[in-house]
Design a protein around this motif. Structure first.
Motif, short mmCIF file in Angstrom:
data_model
loop_
_atom_site.label_atom_id
_atom_site.label_comp_id
_atom_site.label_asym_id
_atom_site.label_seq_id
_atom_site.Cartn_x
_atom_site.Cartn_y
_atom_site.Cartn_z
N SER B 126 10.67 -16.18 1.51
CA SER B 126 10.06 -15.27 2.47
C SER B 126 8.71 -15.84 2.92
CB SER B 126 9.87 -13.90 1.84
OG SER B 126 8.94 -13.99 0.79
N LYS B 127 8.14 -15.21 3.95
CA LYS B 127 6.84 -15.67 4.46
C LYS B 127 5.80 -15.64 3.36
CE LYS B 127 6.30 -15.60 9.32
NZ LYS B 127 7.26 -14.62 9.94
N LEU B 128 5.79 -14.51 2.64
CA LEU B 128 4.81 -14.35 1.57
C LEU B 128 4.97 -15.46 0.54
CD1 LEU B 128 2.66 -12.39 0.33
CD2 LEU B 128 4.54 -11.54 -1.07
N ARG B 130 6.22 -18.43 0.96
CA ARG B 130 5.74 -19.73 1.47
C ARG B 130 4.22 -19.79 1.47
NH1 ARG B 130 8.99 -23.39 3.41
NH2 ARG B 130 11.17 -22.85 3.16
N THR B 131 3.61 -18.69 1.90
CA THR B 131 2.15 -18.67 1.95
C THR B 131 1.58 -18.88 0.55
OG1 THR B 131 2.50 -16.95 3.58
CG2 THR B 131 0.23 -17.39 2.92
#
Ligand SMILES: Nc1ncnc2c1ncn2[C@@H]1O[C@H](COP(=O)(O)OP(=O)(O)OP(=O)(O)O)[C@@H](O)[C@H]1O
Ligand code: SF4
Ligand code: SF4
Ligand SMILES: [Mg+2]
Lengths: 292, 310, 701
Positions: B126-128, B130-131
């Motif tokens: 998810s984006k989170l 990856r961040t």
């Protein structure tokens, strides 16, 4: 053995293949880019550095100062002694990219031999080696380095020895774990049933198949060794002074960080970007290896 | 189980003994150099001999080791030749300061890295996720001294929010603690968060999580009851072992910020060849490291029913 | 027990033209294509097919649980009339675990290792029936009793690793049934279990589904098992249903060449390796992205006709019939295929000539030591315990003969192989091979001739070859190691000959193992074992990990090579079907000891050892004309660390005589010429036992 030597060495081939596959992982690409950049800088340091890294030009020059005598711009300024920071950073890359890989390779050589012996032979070999490893690993690393280097003196050779000594047990643990797993494979049993020697089994049947995790680990470890060399330099325990070394540069300029932040920030950026390169490459390799 | 604990403890004692022998041999193998370190380079041979005689240095090495180890166990740590006071007097306050530093670092490190690691691992890719992954690679790539430089440039010299040194000359000052804690936190955060993430992500792909979902349990319950219990076993060990790393980290940070802690003491002592201080510091460091490792091992078996009941 | 609102005539589950794809980096992978199925309440339907054909995907699609990269791209799944795709997450949760439940292949992995079984069971009524903890516990306990678990109270408080595999699967079944589901999905529920345990689980499933009126979707690769549980069956191939209909129809009137092929490669009681050898389906299952145009089965089909089969996707056709549920077949030429004459069968081969004794095992013992670090062991001083993996084994094997060693997991089959190969040394007894004693000679101490003369084929095809070396290099190494050839060119020549012998293309010499399929890897392993012209080959479950159609090909290959080389084959297996088909003589083992041995005919007909009898009854047979006497064993295999004092089988034996069985080890009784049975029951009583397997009508000749 001819058939094996005729075939391209698996690890080299697979390393190449992995790098080719890395094209699919942009994280790995960025990492490779950063590493290649610094390797290039280190290789061509004499051509790229505008000045002798030890030459005293003009103290406390801010970045972008024009140096009248040589008719050049000091893009990154000079340090407290007046040495060109750009040139020192460039030569510093060479220092770190000589000692870090050297230390890592030595540590791997020792760690792999010990790990294979412990993991493949098991028994008291394993007990003795693992216990020794545990004892060394129970030392907080930096305490170990400080004691060793404070006792034996700071030199490139001692740094390599100290790093080998401190990292080999960790590598041994990984290799041992992999060997313990791989030794139960049927192909190892098959080679035992045709009477292969332990050496052959370790080198041909086990080691090549452990390469994936080891390559990833080597990248992470290289990054860590670079940090270690930097930290030792920063603590004043690194290579003896005039040699340009990123950690040492920060140490020398520490007192002046308030007025001349560039003197500390620039080498810090250099070391961080190189370590980042290795960590990103490791991540990329891990990602790619998980994919298939 | 009892046997296991007994084994761990005896291993701890053996390790300490082995380390102490190693340390003793490395530092005190040749009495001559000890005398030089204690009395200084300009002492005459005669002075040295008298000192050596007085301190029993003409006894065989093994005998000296046992005397030394005995003294050590009774808290007789020798005298710092630099400060001219018993080692204990400087060591304990310094150790306390480092403990304060370590406490605050962990007070932030544990909740932050666990929560973020779990969130990232819960939904892999998810984006989170990856961040968080990218942030953690970044922070683990920046050595402590470099992040100290960057953060100082920003908060101390740039924004003028925080003091640049943490000497605590006029008493304890919480503000002076912020920078060292922040630097230590940043470096360790990435590592613990990554480990937690990996552990969580692995658990999320296991068949028993699938079973839990296909049982119709609410997502919260799947995570809280089924996933976390298994996913936090590995990070527990990692965090305990992180104390070992912290002992390295404090050396750099205390040196950078002139914080009067244990790490700075060890470093100063090494640079000044203050031999008894080095010995005491090293033994303390190893003790802390080995003790946490022992706790980590025992805790691991307690957290893991598969090992607990077998 | 069913929800009274259920309309009993309406189907529980209707799947129409379902297409499921996974989306990988390389693009869309269509895992299931045009799948339709309807299931009435209480009905049980089987889904059979080889690995990777999309069986599990169907089950997961029904549950709407396809991970983050899977998706239903077309068609619909309706459960009790409601479209599953239209349900909200919350509604879906309400169905999962209550109306639709699932049983998984690996019970150990399916249970959470750090929660007690009680915790995991009570969750179901708490979540779905809003039960309070005491009610939930009572329900769970009742259910544990229903699945015949001994001592349910103890099991409730145990962690999964503290109970055996069979018990774990019973727990998973209990968990599934706690929600009183209308539909139970079973994905290979017994594949990870031993046959005798499997038989118990299968019976339990059938019994409980009757009791609770649950509809079953039973997924398996084992046709024989289907026969015992299901009313109807769907045969899947490469993502599609290729044939479906009533159980009897599919077995007696199969129309699809794949179904026919499948039936032709399963060893049955009346198959005979000489009179009617099995025929494998040529080729292998195409990967989803490598499917051919037209019929997916085309490249492997004997009836392929270019114009008809190779162009468009083949629709499902209905085969007209008088009664029963509809018979569908996905073949363009189904009406030209006559099931009576198309069942493939190989040609007659003369039986092997058996020569002199090559291998003699006499009183072989192998103990492994394990360290026990528990407090009790420490106090009693028994910190070292022995696993008696092999105890007093005596058998021999002659030239050209196939001797099978059969038994369930942990009975010590593989240990024999390891001792024979010199990977372990015997603790006692003697092993003589070609007149040399090899029981305590490790492989490293054996001469190249000895090594080459006795070789081994391993179980797991993915593990048997070194992934880092090319196929050619690996075979070449063996040729040189055994001193067959030394010169590089001659070695290569011999290597290519071996590849040809195992019917692999010569290009494979330069390939790496990961470019080969499981069956191909196993062929390479066979080539490797035969590189030194062995007098004897030990094959440890060589076909267990392979799909049926491939397994048949590999076993035929082994037999062909054996015949040509007069090799002695020690065939180790847990699969009685394969053993009956392949072996000349059989050794039945249980907990490290031999229970019975004799020729295949002797062992497979009365007098039986009670264990052999139970084993025979447990093995599913893919033939509806065969009738079996049911013997379901109680309990699980005892731990090898702690075997029963008297007869090893006494804890589970249905014919146990009493104390004598518990306390005294039975001696071998000889029946006729060399048929030995270790049991206290007198031989004449054993002789009086009826055969386990009987043929109902006469099987098709
Ligand atoms: N998550 C996934 N991502 C990509 N492809 C997948 C995924 N899961 C399954 N597949 C592919 O979909 C096809 C069908 O898989 P599925 O697991 O349904 O087969 P199966 O019949 O249950 O096989 P088995 O008998 O081995 O359990 C296979 O080719 C498989 O490789
Ligand atoms: S459609 Fe053609 S190729 Fe396919 S199964 Fe039928 S006959 Fe064979
Ligand atoms: S000896 Fe007794 S327990 Fe053993 S198989 Fe015979 S009857 Fe059963
Ligand atoms: Mg499946």
């Amino acid at each position: 053995m001819t058939d094996i030597s005729k075939a391209p060495t698996p690890s080299a081939l697979s390393a190449l293949r992995s790098i080719a596959i890395l094209r699919e992982s942009w994280i790995g690409m960025i990492g490779t880019g950063l590493i290649l950049f610094w390797v290039f800088v280190a290789l061509f340091a004499p051509l790229l550095a505008p000045h002798d890294p030890l030459a005293i030009l003009q103290p406390f020059a801010k970045p972008g100062t024009f140096h009248v005598k040589s008719g050049t711009t000091l893009w990154l300024g000079t340090d407290n002694l007046g040495r060109d920071i750009l040139s020192r950073v460039i030569w510093g890359a060479r220092t770190v990219l000589i000692y870090a890989p050297l230390a890592t390779v030595c540590a791997y050589a020792v760690g792999i031999i010990m790990g294979l012996a412990a993991g493949y032979h098991r028994g008291w070999w394993d007990t003795v080696l693992s216990r020794i490893g545990d004892i060394i690993l129970s030392f907080p690393v930096l305490v170990l380095y400080i004691i060793v280097i404070a006792t034996f003196g700071a030199s490139g050779f001692n740094i390599v020895i100290a790093i080998t000594f401190a990292s080999a047990p960790g590598i041994m643990r990984i290799v041992r774990g992999l060997a313990l797993d791989l030794r139960n494979r049927d192909y190892v049993a098959a080679s035992q049933t045709r009477g292969e020697t332990s050496f052959y089994i370790m080198v041909v049947e086990i080691l090549p198949n452990a390469r994936g995790p080891l390559i990833v680990d080597a990248c992470v470890r290289l990054g860590y060794v670079i940090i270690t060399i930097g930290v030792l330099g920063f603590l004043g325990l690194g290579l003896p002074p005039p040699k340009p070394d990123w950690g040492g540069m920060v140490n020398e300029a520490r007192g002046m960080a308030m007025i001349f932040p560039h003197m500390t920030i620039i080498p810090c950026v250099a070391i961080s970007s190189l370590v980042l390169g290795f960590n990103l490459l490791a991540d990329g390799l891990r990602e790619v290896s998980l994919r298939d | 189980m009892l046997i296991f604990i007994a084994k761990r403890f005896s291993f701890m004692v053996i390790t300490m003994a082995a380390v102490s022998i190693l340390l003793f041999v490395v530092l005190e193998f040749s009495p001559g150099s000890v005398a030089t370190k204690v009395l200084g380079q300009f002492a005459t041979d005669e002075q040295k001999n008298i000192w050596l005689e007085q301190h029993g240095y003409f006894d065989p090495l093994w005998q000296r080791y046992f005397v030394w180890a005995g003294n050590f166990l009774t808290g007789e740590l020798g005298e710092s030749h630099r400060f001219k006071v018993p080692v204990g007097e400087i060591l304990w306050p310094r150790l306390w300061n480092t403990a304060v530093l370590g406490f605050w670092t962990f007070a932030f490190l544990i909740p932050f890295s666990l929560v973020l690691g779990v969130l990232a691992g819960m939904r892999e890719g998810s984006k989170l996720d990856r961040t968080i992954s990218i942030i953690s690679v970044l922070t683990t790539s920046i050595p402590e001294f470099a992040s100290a430089v960057f953060l100082s440039a920003l908060f101390v010299f740039g924004l003028n929010w925080l003091p640049g040194t943490s000497g605590m000359i006029s008493g304890f000052d919480f503000k002076q603690l912020i920078m060292p804690v922040l630097v230590l936190f940043l470096y360790d955060f990435g590592y613990v968060a990554r480990m937690t993430r990996a552990s969580m992500a692995e658990v999320m792909t296991t068949p028993y999580i699938r079973t839990a979902v296909l049982k119709g349990l609410p997502y919260r319950q799947v995570i809280m009851k089924h996933a976390l219990r298994n996913a936090l076993i590995a990070p527990f060990t990692v965090i305990m072992l992180q104390l070992n790393w912290l002992l390295s980290g404090v050396i750099v940070v205390e040196f950078f910020f002139a914080y009067k802690g244990f790490g700075a003491l060890l470093l100063e002592a090494s640079l000044n060849q203050d031999i008894f201080v080095i010995e005491a510091c090293a033994m303390v460091a190893v003790f802390v490291a080995v003790a946490t490792q022992t706790i980590a091992d025992i805790g691991y078996t307690f957290l893991n029913p598969r090992i607990r009941f077998s | 027990m069913n929800d009274p609102k259920d309309n009993h005539t309406a189907p529980v589950l209707e799947i129409e033209n379902l297409c499921v794809s996974y989306f990988a980096r390389s693009g869309e992978i269509p895992a299931v294509i045009d799948f339709s199925l309807s299931l009435a309440p209480g009905e049980s339907v089987g889904l059979v097919g080889e690995s990777g054909c999309g069986k599990s995907t169907v089950a997961m699609a029904i549950m709407r649980y396809l991970g983050n990269n899977g998706d239903i791209v077309d068609g619909s799944v309706r459960f009790q009339g409601r479209d599953m795709a239209a349900l909200s997450e919350a509604e879906l949760r309400g169905l999962r675990g209550s109306k639709i439940a699932m049983v998984y292949q690996e019970p150990m992995a399916a249970l959470n290792p750090s929660l007690t079984i009680g915790d995991q069971l009570t969750e179901v009524p708490i979540t779905h029936a809003s039960a309070n903890p005491t009610e939930a516990r009572d329900k769970a306990l009742n259910m544990l009793r229903d699945v015949n678990l001994p001592d349910p109270e103890r099991v409730m408080d145990a962690y999964p690793h503290q109970i055996s595999g069979g018990q774990q699967q019973r727990v998973v079944i209990a968990m599934a049934l706690l929600g009183e589901p209308a539909l139970l999905l079973l994905d290979e529920p017994t594949t990870a279990l031993d046959v005798t345990v499997e038989a118990g689980i299968v019976e339990l499933i059938a019994e409980l589904s009757r009791k609770y009126g649950t509809a079953l979707l039973y997924i398996s690769h084992n046709l024989g098992l289907m026969l015992e549980v299901c009313d109807r069956i769907g045969v899947m191939y490469s993502g599609e249903i290729v044939e479906s209909g009533d159980m009897d129809t599919i077995f007696s009137q199969p129309r699809h060449p794949y179904t026919l092929g499948l039936l032709g490669c399963i060893p049955l009681p009346h198959s005979d390796k000489n009179a009617r050898p099995l025929t494998a389906i040529p080729g292998q299952l195409p990967l989803p992205h490598e499917r051919p145009d037209g019929c997916n089965f085309g490249p492997r089909c004997g009836s392929f006709a270019a114009g008809k089969c190779g162009v468009d996707a083949i629709p499902l056709a209905v085969v007209p019939q008088e009664a029963g549920s509809p018979h569908h077949v996905r073949c363009a030429r189904w009406n030209e295929i006559d099931p009576a004459t198309s069942l493939p069968a190989g040609d007659y081969r003369p039986p092997n000539e058996v020569g002199d004794t090559v291998l003699e095992v006499d009183g072989l013992q192998k103990y492994y030591t394990v360290r026990d670090s528990s407090l009790r062991a420490f106090v009693t001083g028994k910190t070292v315990r022995y696993v008696k993996a092999n105890e007093d084994l005596t058998f021999n094997a002659r030239e050209g003969e196939t001797v099978a060693i059969v038994g369930e997991s942990g009975c010590g089959k593989s240990t024999i192989a390891r001792v024979l190969m010199g990977l372990e040394t015997a603790t006692g007894g003697e092993v003589r091979f070609q007149d040399a004693s090899i029981g305590d000679v490790t492989a490293q101490e054996r001469s190249p001739d000895q090594l080459g003369a006795l070789q081994m084929v391993f179980q797991n095809p993915n593990d048997t070859l070194n992934p880092s070396l090319s196929i050619g290099a690996q075979i070449g190494r063996v040729i040189r190691k055994f001193g067959v050839e030394r010169d590089a060119d001659r070695v290569r020549e011999r290597m290519l000959k071996l590849l040809d012998m195992v019917k692999l293309p010569l290009e494979f010499a330069s390939r790496r193992p990961r470019q080969l399929s499981g069956g191909q890897k196993q062929r390479v392993a066979i080539a490797r074992a035969f590189a030194g012209n062995p007098a004897a080959v030990v094959a440890d479950e060589p076909i267990s990990a392979l799909d049926v159609s491939v397994a048949a090909a590999v076993s035929e290959l082994i037999m062909d090579i054996q015949r040509d080389n007069k090799t002695t084959l020690i065939f180790i297996s847990h699969d009685l079907g394969a053993v009956r088909y392949l072996a000349d003589r059989v050794v039945v083992m249980y907990l490290g000891r031999i229970m019975e041995q004799g020729t295949t005919d002797e062992v497979f007909s009365p007098p039986y050892h009670p264990y052999t009898e139970a084993l025979l009854s447990a093995v599913p047979i893919a033939d509806p004309t065969v009738e079996k006497r049911r013997i379901v064993l109680e309990g699980d295999l005892p731990s090898v660390l702690n075997p029963p004092k008297g007869c090893p089988f006494s804890t589970r034996c249905p014919r146990r005589l009493g104390d004598i069985c518990d306390n005294e080890l039975p001696a071998f009784r000889i029946h006729g010429d060399g048929h030995a049975i270790a049991c206290h029951i007198p031989m004449d009583e054993l002789e009086a036992v009826a055969p386990v397997i009987a043929v109902k009508e006469h099987a098709a000749e």
